[in-house]
Design a protein around this motif. Structure first.
Motif, PDB file in Angstrom:
ATOM      1  N   ALA A  93     -17.967  -3.421  -1.766  1.00 52.10           N
ATOM      2  CA  ALA A  93     -18.525  -3.585  -3.129  1.00 52.10           C
ATOM      3  C   ALA A  93     -18.654  -3.685  -4.548  1.00 52.10           C
ATOM      4  O   ALA A  93     -19.186  -4.063  -5.682  1.00 52.10           O
ATOM      5  CB  ALA A  93     -19.719  -5.414  -2.385  1.00 52.10           C
ATOM      6  N   ASP A  94     -19.593  -2.124  -4.165  1.00 48.38           N
ATOM      7  CA  ASP A  94     -19.924  -1.718  -5.822  1.00 48.38           C
ATOM      8  C   ASP A  94     -18.283  -0.719  -6.379  1.00 48.38           C
ATOM      9  O   ASP A  94     -18.927   0.006  -7.368  1.00 48.38           O
ATOM     10  CB  ASP A  94     -20.598  -0.860  -5.381  1.00 48.38           C
ATOM     11  N   LYS A  95     -17.550  -0.420  -6.047  1.00 48.63           N
ATOM     12  CA  LYS A  95     -16.374  -0.605  -6.004  1.00 48.63           C
ATOM     13  C   LYS A  95     -15.048  -1.541  -6.696  1.00 48.63           C
ATOM     14  O   LYS A  95     -14.943  -1.832  -6.080  1.00 48.63           O
ATOM     15  CB  LYS A  95     -15.866   0.640  -5.339  1.00 48.63           C
ATOM     16  N   VAL A  96     -14.360  -0.688  -7.463  1.00 54.89           N
ATOM     17  CA  VAL A  96     -12.714  -2.196  -7.109  1.00 54.89           C
ATOM     18  C   VAL A  96     -11.741  -1.169  -6.753  1.00 54.89           C
ATOM     19  O   VAL A  96     -12.014   0.172  -6.998  1.00 54.89           O
ATOM     20  CB  VAL A  96     -12.201  -2.003  -8.789  1.00 54.89           C
ATOM     21  N   THR A  97     -11.089  -1.931  -5.422  1.00 55.10           N
ATOM     22  CA  THR A  97     -10.008  -1.061  -4.829  1.00 55.10           C
ATOM     23  C   THR A  97      -9.053  -2.021  -5.281  1.00 55.10           C
ATOM     24  O   THR A  97      -9.341  -3.035  -5.195  1.00 55.10           O
ATOM     25  CB  THR A  97     -11.205  -1.616  -2.905  1.00 55.10           C
ATOM     26  N   VAL A  98      -7.868  -1.301  -4.905  1.00 54.83           N
ATOM     27  CA  VAL A  98      -6.878  -2.001  -4.997  1.00 54.83           C
ATOM     28  C   VAL A  98      -5.909  -1.077  -3.868  1.00 54.83           C
ATOM     29  O   VAL A  98      -5.758   0.171  -4.162  1.00 54.83           O
ATOM     30  CB  VAL A  98      -6.099  -1.147  -6.696  1.00 54.83           C
TER      31      VAL A  98
ATOM     32  N   LEU B 101      -5.001   9.384 -16.370  1.00 57.94           N
ATOM     33  CA  LEU B 101      -3.492   9.103 -14.913  1.00 57.94           C
ATOM     34  C   LEU B 101      -4.330   9.602 -13.191  1.00 57.94           C
ATOM     35  O   LEU B 101      -5.039  10.822 -13.893  1.00 57.94           O
ATOM     36  CB  LEU B 101      -3.177   9.754 -15.655  1.00 57.94           C
ATOM     37  N   ILE B 102      -4.108   8.723 -12.886  1.00 59.34           N
ATOM     38  CA  ILE B 102      -4.737   9.058 -10.988  1.00 59.34           C
ATOM     39  C   ILE B 102      -3.692   9.076 -10.311  1.00 59.34           C
ATOM     40  O   ILE B 102      -3.678  10.235  -8.963  1.00 59.34           O
ATOM     41  CB  ILE B 102      -6.408   8.338 -10.525  1.00 59.34           C
ATOM     42  N   HIS B 103      -2.786   8.334 -10.861  1.00 58.34           N
ATOM     43  CA  HIS B 103      -1.355   8.903 -10.223  1.00 58.34           C
ATOM     44  C   HIS B 103      -0.309   8.308 -11.196  1.00 58.34           C
ATOM     45  O   HIS B 103      -0.439   7.303 -11.598  1.00 58.34           O
ATOM     46  CB  HIS B 103      -1.306   7.379  -8.859  1.00 58.34           C
ATOM     47  N   GLU B 104       1.100   8.586 -10.633  1.00 58.75           N
ATOM     48  CA  GLU B 104       2.362   8.396 -11.353  1.00 58.75           C
ATOM     49  C   GLU B 104       3.479   8.452 -10.727  1.00 58.75           C
ATOM     50  O   GLU B 104       4.062   9.769  -9.963  1.00 58.75           O
ATOM     51  CB  GLU B 104       2.587   9.068 -12.781  1.00 58.75           C
TER      52      GLU B 104
ATOM     53  N   THR C 245      -3.424   3.287  -2.487  1.00 60.96           N
ATOM     54  CA  THR C 245      -5.057   2.797  -2.300  1.00 60.96           C
ATOM     55  C   THR C 245      -5.628   3.290  -3.376  1.00 60.96           C
ATOM     56  O   THR C 245      -5.548   4.856  -3.140  1.00 60.96           O
ATOM     57  CB  THR C 245      -5.532   2.528  -1.122  1.00 60.96           C
ATOM     58  N   PHE C 246      -6.133   3.082  -4.435  1.00 63.55           N
ATOM     59  CA  PHE C 246      -6.940   3.503  -5.719  1.00 63.55           C
ATOM     60  C   PHE C 246      -8.033   2.627  -5.310  1.00 63.55           C
ATOM     61  O   PHE C 246      -8.698   1.134  -5.143  1.00 63.55           O
ATOM     62  CB  PHE C 246      -6.288   3.127  -6.790  1.00 63.55           C
TER      63      PHE C 246
END
Length: 270
Positions: free
Chosen positions: A185-190, A209-212, A222-223
């Motif tokens: 709940a304390d993070k945003v998860t995609v 940039l964490i992924h491309e 998942t990020f």
């Protein structure tokens, strides 16, 4: 701004047209990149007619359309010119044969196994004859039940019929497609699952940039971030998207470049 009036031999390329329109609009590459979320190296490469960094024709068309709108060009006309300069728009590929395997190969109706039925009938007859012989060897006098039939035969059968009620055990429920394990709940998860090959880019809330790259069909990614995730989908119609454990419906259409941003409270309705 019209781009179709020049003679064919004198007409600039797609990249040159975008670059000139950007200069005429008094915009820098950095400004265009910020407003369109197309990374600076890709903007520069497209203006030099190098589309190899786009990840394929579908994504290149999406970038060309986005940049054209930003600098005031007719996006449809410029995409058509891109197709003309690069061999035309490819024909849609046929779906793999495996997708239609279930439709093409249907099991034939099995014919009745008469041999097995005859064997079962013989066994039943032999069993009945044996039971009759054993039962007949005892006292031949009729029993009390035979001499005095019950006045309520239906009631005498009810206890035996209801003595052992059958209960069906529900099968284990299958996990829901939208169930994302351990979405804090304390993070945003995609989480993204590719139904087609999809070019994706992901940045954290600091713009890092964490992924491309291309997410191949059938693969998932998942990020997570403490505050916000910024996404670019090169083929929005080809991906299933889950945000904070909830599926996001209608992400986009096939071939559409979609730019999305999610925080810990998103989506309001999954």
């Amino acid at each position: 701004m019209s781009i179709g009036n020049a003679a064919e031999e004198d007409r600039p390329t797609v990249g040159q047209t975008l670059q000139q329109a950007r200069v005429d609009a008094r915009l820098t590459v950095d400004e265009v990149s910020t407003s369109t979320r197309v990374r600076v190296p890709i903007v520069r490469a497209i203006e030099e007619d190098d589309f190899s960094r786009c990840g394929g024709d579908v994504y290149a068309r999406g970038h060309v359309r986005t940049l054209a709108r930003e600098v005031g060009l007719d996006s449809d006309e410029l995409v058509a010119r891109y197709d003309a300069e690069h061999g035309g728009r490819p024909e849609p590929t046929a779906a793999p044969a495996a997708l239609f395997e279930a439709e093409r190969i249907r099991p034939e109706h099995r014919r009745p196994n008469w041999t097995a039925a005859m064997v079962a009938a013989i066994v039943a007859v032999v069993g009945f004859v044996g039971f009759t012989l054993v039962d007949g060897s005892g006292d031949s006098e009729p029993s009390a039940a035979e001499e005095t039939p019950s006045a309520h035969p239906s009631q005498s059968r009810e206890p035996s019929e209801s003595a052992a009620p059958t209960t069906s055990v529900p099968a284990d429920p299958k996990p829901s497609d939208s169930a994302i394990a351990a979405a804090p709940a304390d993070k945003v998860t995609v989480r993204m699952t590719a139904e087609q090959s999809v070019w994706i880019s992901a940045e954290d809330h600091n713009g890092r940039l964490i992924h491309e790259g291309v997410l191949q069909k059938g693969k998932s990614k998942t990020f997570t971030d403490d505050k916000r995730l910024n996404l670019v989908l090169g083929n929005a119609g080809g991906v299933k998207l889950y945000v904070n454990g909830k599926e996001v419906k209608d992400v986009g259409e096939d071939g559409q470049v979609q730019r999305l941003s999610y925080t810990r409270g998103d989506p309001e309705a999954g």
